[in-house]
Scaffold this motif. Structure first.
Motif, PDB file in Angstrom:
ATOM      1  N   PHE A   1      20.632   5.460  26.337  1.00  0.00           N
ATOM      2  CA  PHE A   1      20.593   6.819  26.088  1.00  0.00           C
ATOM      3  C   PHE A   1      22.168   7.199  25.432  1.00  0.00           C
ATOM      4  CE2 PHE A   1      21.545  10.649  29.069  1.00  0.00           C
ATOM      5  CZ  PHE A   1      21.050  11.626  27.868  1.00  0.00           C
ATOM      6  N   ILE A   2      21.991   7.709  24.361  1.00  0.00           N
ATOM      7  CA  ILE A   2      23.176   8.088  23.412  1.00  0.00           C
ATOM      8  C   ILE A   2      23.238   9.755  23.082  1.00  0.00           C
ATOM      9  CG2 ILE A   2      24.390   7.318  21.286  1.00  0.00           C
ATOM     10  CD1 ILE A   2      22.517   4.991  21.111  1.00  0.00           C
ATOM     11  N   LEU A   3      24.480  10.203  23.627  1.00  0.00           N
ATOM     12  CA  LEU A   3      24.587  11.552  23.269  1.00  0.00           C
ATOM     13  C   LEU A   3      25.702  11.599  22.239  1.00  0.00           C
ATOM     14  CD1 LEU A   3      24.610  13.340  26.748  1.00  0.00           C
ATOM     15  CD2 LEU A   3      22.835  13.091  25.001  1.00  0.00           C
ATOM     16  N   ASP A   4      25.261  12.439  20.886  1.00  0.00           N
ATOM     17  CA  ASP A   4      26.148  12.735  19.884  1.00  0.00           C
ATOM     18  C   ASP A   4      26.880  14.106  20.315  1.00  0.00           C
ATOM     19  OD1 ASP A   4      27.720  13.371  17.469  1.00  0.00           O
ATOM     20  OD2 ASP A   4      25.726  13.655  16.409  1.00  0.00           O
ATOM     21  N   GLU A   5      27.966  14.006  20.826  1.00  0.00           N
ATOM     22  CA  GLU A   5      29.010  15.240  20.966  1.00  0.00           C
ATOM     23  C   GLU A   5      29.980  15.640  20.188  1.00  0.00           C
ATOM     24  OE1 GLU A   5      29.051  16.959  24.415  1.00  0.00           O
ATOM     25  OE2 GLU A   5      28.854  15.413  26.031  1.00  0.00           O
ATOM     26  N   MET A   6      29.532  15.291  18.962  1.00  0.00           N
ATOM     27  CA  MET A   6      30.453  15.749  17.921  1.00  0.00           C
ATOM     28  C   MET A   6      30.864  17.251  17.752  1.00  0.00           C
ATOM     29  SD  MET A   6      31.527  13.386  15.882  1.00  0.00           S
ATOM     30  CE  MET A   6      30.503  12.220  16.118  1.00  0.00           C
TER      31      MET A   6
ATOM     32  N   VAL B   1      32.471   6.170  22.569  1.00  0.00           N
ATOM     33  CA  VAL B   1      32.929   5.655  24.066  1.00  0.00           C
ATOM     34  C   VAL B   1      31.407   5.337  24.664  1.00  0.00           C
ATOM     35  CG1 VAL B   1      34.879   7.111  24.200  1.00  0.00           C
ATOM     36  CG2 VAL B   1      32.365   8.121  25.102  1.00  0.00           C
ATOM     37  N   GLY B   2      31.986   4.362  25.731  1.00  0.00           N
ATOM     38  CA  GLY B   2      30.674   3.923  26.450  1.00  0.00           C
ATOM     39  C   GLY B   2      30.964   3.034  27.664  1.00  0.00           C
ATOM     40  N   ARG B   3      29.960   2.574  28.386  1.00  0.00           N
ATOM     41  CA  ARG B   3      29.894   1.770  29.405  1.00  0.00           C
ATOM     42  C   ARG B   3      30.609   0.336  28.937  1.00  0.00           C
ATOM     43  NH1 ARG B   3      25.791  -0.429  31.637  1.00  0.00           N
ATOM     44  NH2 ARG B   3      24.146   0.115  30.036  1.00  0.00           N
ATOM     45  N   ARG B   4      31.250  -0.140  29.932  1.00  0.00           N
ATOM     46  CA  ARG B   4      32.075  -1.624  29.477  1.00  0.00           C
ATOM     47  C   ARG B   4      30.925  -2.641  29.048  1.00  0.00           C
ATOM     48  NH1 ARG B   4      36.817  -2.671  30.318  1.00  0.00           N
ATOM     49  NH2 ARG B   4      37.015  -0.955  31.708  1.00  0.00           N
ATOM     50  N   GLU B   5      29.912  -2.646  29.896  1.00  0.00           N
ATOM     51  CA  GLU B   5      28.873  -3.915  29.607  1.00  0.00           C
ATOM     52  C   GLU B   5      28.562  -3.425  28.321  1.00  0.00           C
ATOM     53  OE1 GLU B   5      24.693  -5.320  31.485  1.00  0.00           O
ATOM     54  OE2 GLU B   5      25.914  -3.542  32.374  1.00  0.00           O
TER      55      GLU B   5
ATOM     56  N   ASP C   1      25.160  17.410  33.736  1.00  0.00           N
ATOM     57  CA  ASP C   1      24.978  16.395  34.881  1.00  0.00           C
ATOM     58  C   ASP C   1      24.108  15.029  34.448  1.00  0.00           C
ATOM     59  OD1 ASP C   1      25.539  15.045  37.306  1.00  0.00           O
ATOM     60  OD2 ASP C   1      23.690  15.969  38.208  1.00  0.00           O
ATOM     61  N   VAL C   2      24.601  14.556  33.102  1.00  0.00           N
ATOM     62  CA  VAL C   2      24.033  13.334  32.734  1.00  0.00           C
ATOM     63  C   VAL C   2      24.951  12.346  32.254  1.00  0.00           C
ATOM     64  CG1 VAL C   2      21.739  14.160  32.120  1.00  0.00           C
ATOM     65  CG2 VAL C   2      23.509  14.144  30.423  1.00  0.00           C
ATOM     66  N   GLN C   3      24.704  10.987  32.318  1.00  0.00           N
ATOM     67  CA  GLN C   3      25.720  10.036  32.256  1.00  0.00           C
ATOM     68  C   GLN C   3      25.070   8.919  30.887  1.00  0.00           C
ATOM     69  OE1 GLN C   3      28.037   7.080  34.842  1.00  0.00           O
ATOM     70  NE2 GLN C   3      28.767   9.228  35.136  1.00  0.00           N
ATOM     71  N   PRO C   4      25.401   9.278  29.654  1.00  0.00           N
ATOM     72  CA  PRO C   4      24.913   8.473  28.696  1.00  0.00           C
ATOM     73  C   PRO C   4      25.523   7.031  28.543  1.00  0.00           C
ATOM     74  CG  PRO C   4      26.376   9.783  27.811  1.00  0.00           C
ATOM     75  CD  PRO C   4      26.293  10.283  29.282  1.00  0.00           C
ATOM     76  N   ASP C   5      24.711   6.124  28.128  1.00  0.00           N
ATOM     77  CA  ASP C   5      25.406   4.654  28.076  1.00  0.00           C
ATOM     78  C   ASP C   5      26.489   4.855  27.023  1.00  0.00           C
ATOM     79  OD1 ASP C   5      23.510   3.379  29.861  1.00  0.00           O
ATOM     80  OD2 ASP C   5      22.041   4.093  28.433  1.00  0.00           O
ATOM     81  N   LEU C   6      26.246   5.537  25.756  1.00  0.00           N
ATOM     82  CA  LEU C   6      27.102   5.666  24.646  1.00  0.00           C
ATOM     83  C   LEU C   6      27.382   7.203  24.577  1.00  0.00           C
ATOM     84  CD1 LEU C   6      25.900   2.815  22.375  1.00  0.00           C
ATOM     85  CD2 LEU C   6      27.800   2.842  23.494  1.00  0.00           C
ATOM     86  N   SER C   7      28.589   7.720  23.976  1.00  0.00           N
ATOM     87  CA  SER C   7      28.592   8.939  23.414  1.00  0.00           C
ATOM     88  C   SER C   7      29.640   8.917  22.115  1.00  0.00           C
ATOM     89  CB  SER C   7      29.546   9.932  24.584  1.00  0.00           C
ATOM     90  OG  SER C   7      28.839   9.764  25.709  1.00  0.00           O
ATOM     91  N   THR C   8      29.402   9.779  21.387  1.00  0.00           N
ATOM     92  CA  THR C   8      30.232   9.920  20.205  1.00  0.00           C
ATOM     93  C   THR C   8      30.808  11.323  20.225  1.00  0.00           C
ATOM     94  OG1 THR C   8      28.488  10.700  18.863  1.00  0.00           O
ATOM     95  CG2 THR C   8      28.794   8.396  18.722  1.00  0.00           C
TER      96      THR C   8
ATOM     97  N   VAL D   1      15.318  12.772  29.316  1.00  0.00           N
ATOM     98  CA  VAL D   1      15.544  11.552  28.337  1.00  0.00           C
ATOM     99  C   VAL D   1      16.311  10.380  29.022  1.00  0.00           C
ATOM    100  CG1 VAL D   1      16.607  10.940  26.250  1.00  0.00           C
ATOM    101  CG2 VAL D   1      15.506  12.959  26.453  1.00  0.00           C
ATOM    102  N   GLN D   2      17.241  10.656  29.822  1.00  0.00           N
ATOM    103  CA  GLN D   2      17.969   9.590  30.518  1.00  0.00           C
ATOM    104  C   GLN D   2      17.143   9.065  31.340  1.00  0.00           C
ATOM    105  OE1 GLN D   2      22.248  10.258  32.809  1.00  0.00           O
ATOM    106  NE2 GLN D   2      20.463  10.449  34.301  1.00  0.00           N
TER     107      GLN D   2
END
Length: 452
Positions: free
Chosen positions: A241-246, A284-288, A262-269, A230-231
């Motif tokens: 690429f958004i991971l919901d880690e609730m 949380v997410g990338r600064r850009e 071993d993935v790095q989403p653009d945004l996570s919750t 998916v990434q």
């Protein structure tokens, strides 16, 4: 005649509780109608009944109820003023700590519930990409109470079609079904939001994968790792690429399930488990990407990201910081994995012992277990699930689902297995002669159904 607690609750609270997962229709008839308190892994009902609990505040309490260390930290946050006129030092420290824990996350917005931050993630994705669609897996039951998601479920009443028309659905584990959405909506998909894992994980088919042990780096690098697929697809198509880690965050790994796989989403919750039951959620997410909500970029078009009076509330953020400290000092995550493995193996052994192994099965990884019930025809059975839950309560254990905490130790494990031994004996009889003879009341029902 005096009213029951359930009747009183329904008179003043629509649904009888503030989360549908706490509703009467989610529990057997012998479940306590109302609880007074919790301590460690135990809850106490209004009639004085105490039960070993596996609901753990809808999975939010990972250390144990009323943990003295976390409570003291929260009190310190209260004594600093609870909620100040401008950002607080504690708020800054909490943000810096969370960013330090999550690789690839540069910025954070705090809120009070998960729906606020998942909705914010969808808004950020649309603002950043200039696109309209958000994709979610049909197998993942809940992302937000907001219209963009709920309108895509069976409960559509009160939601205009236009509010959820931009939510698209694919199948978790099937990257082709997601690719199909990109093909059908070229250049229009803003983001793909999914949980890293539920009872089904991204590496379930990997050679040597053991669902009861922490995934190894070799498993994470498996070419069939669905999250990596998916990434890669999101990167290729220009979607976020958004991971919901609730649920997975602060349970699967202190650094999130994204670290394990071993993935790095653009945004996570994140939310449940962050502060041992105190109200904290985070985007949380990338600064850009996150800086679409910045106010220090002259001339930039504004995005109204998350604005919450209570997002910086200091008691909960102090509880978050102390919870992380306990995790780091006591290796809480290892305990959650180890306990879950023992519990799963124990319950499976008992099911074999009483001859119901084909009907009562354990699914999911050790930190995300679920018991699944099947009738004699092999079909999923909510009446049998209700019966098992009913009999566990009869034997002192409240197990609507399985969310173990650090407070669940050897004594609690043995208590659970002894209760399960008795519950499964009744279960076996019901499987043979009909579950209706053994149920005290109606079977539990799915939350996401069109009619009551």
């Amino acid at each position: 005649m005096s009213l029951s607690y359930s009747e009183r609750l329904h008179r003043v609270i629509p649904g009888g509780a503030h989360t549908y997962s706490r509703g009467d229709d989610q529990y057997p008839a012998n479940a306590p109608e109302i609880l007074v308190s919790g301590k460690g892994a135990t809850v106490t009902a209004a009639d004085g009944l105490t039960l070993l609990d596996y609901g753990m505040g809808l999975r939010a309490v990972t250390l144990g109820y009323a943990d003295e260390r976390i409570n003291r930290a929260a009190i310190r946050g209260m004594e600093l003023g609870v909620n100040l006129t401008r950002a607080s030092v504690l708020e800054l420290e909490a943000a810096e700590k969370l960013v330090s824990l999550i690789a690839g996350a540069d910025m954070v917005k705090f809120a009070k519930n998960g729906s606020n931050v998942t909705t914010a993630a969808a808004k950020v994705a649309r603002a950043y990409t200039g696109r309209r669609y958000i994709c979610v897996p049909r197998q993942h039951p809940f992302f937000s109470f907001d219209d963009w998601f709920i309108g895509a479920t069976a409960i559509k009443r009160g939601i205009p079609d236009v509010h959820h028309a931009t939510t698209l659905v694919f199948d978790y584990g099937d990257v082709a079904s997601l690719q199909k959405l990109f093909d059908e909506h070229p250049g229009q998909i803003a983001g793909v939001m999914l949980e890293p894992a539920t009872t089904v994980g991204p590496c379930d088919g990997a050679p040597g994968y053991d669902r009861l042990r922490v995934p190894t780096p070799a498993i994470a690098q498996w070419p069939g790792n669905f999250l990596k697929q998916v990434q890669a697809l999101c990167r290729r198509e220009g979607a976020l690429f958004i991971l919901d880690e609730m649920i997975t965050g602060f349970r699967w790994d202190l650094h999130g399930a994204q670290h394990l796989f071993d993935v790095q989403p653009d945004l996570s919750t994140f939310g449940k488990g962050m502060a041992n039951g105190f109200a904290v959620a985070a985007l949380v997410g990338r600064r850009e990407v996150m800086e679409v909500g910045a106010i220090n970029k002259p001339g930039q078009e504004r995005t109204f990201l998350v604005s919450t009076t209570h997002g910086g509330e200091m008691a909960s953020l102090a509880a978050f910081l102390e919870t992380v400290a306990v995790y780091e000092e006591k290796d809480v995550v290892k305990h959650l994995w180890d306990y879950g493995a023992k519990l799963s193996l124990g319950l499976e052994a008992l099911a074999r012992e009483v001859g119901v192994a084909a009907s009562f099965q354990m699914q999911g990884s050790a930190v995300s277990l679920n018991y699944v019930t099947f009738d004699r025809a092999g079909q999923p059975s909510l009446p049998l699930r209700t019966l098992f839950s009913q009999e566990m309560i009869r034997n002192g254990v409240l197990m609507p689902w399985i969310a173990q905490s650090f407070a669940h130790g050897e004594a609690q494990l043995q208590q659970t297995l002894e209760a399960a031994r008795k519950a499964l004996a009744v279960y076996a009889q019901a499987l043979e002669s009909g579950v209706e003879r053994f149920l005290q009341g109606p079977a539990i029902k799915p939350v996401f159904r069109q009619f009551n």
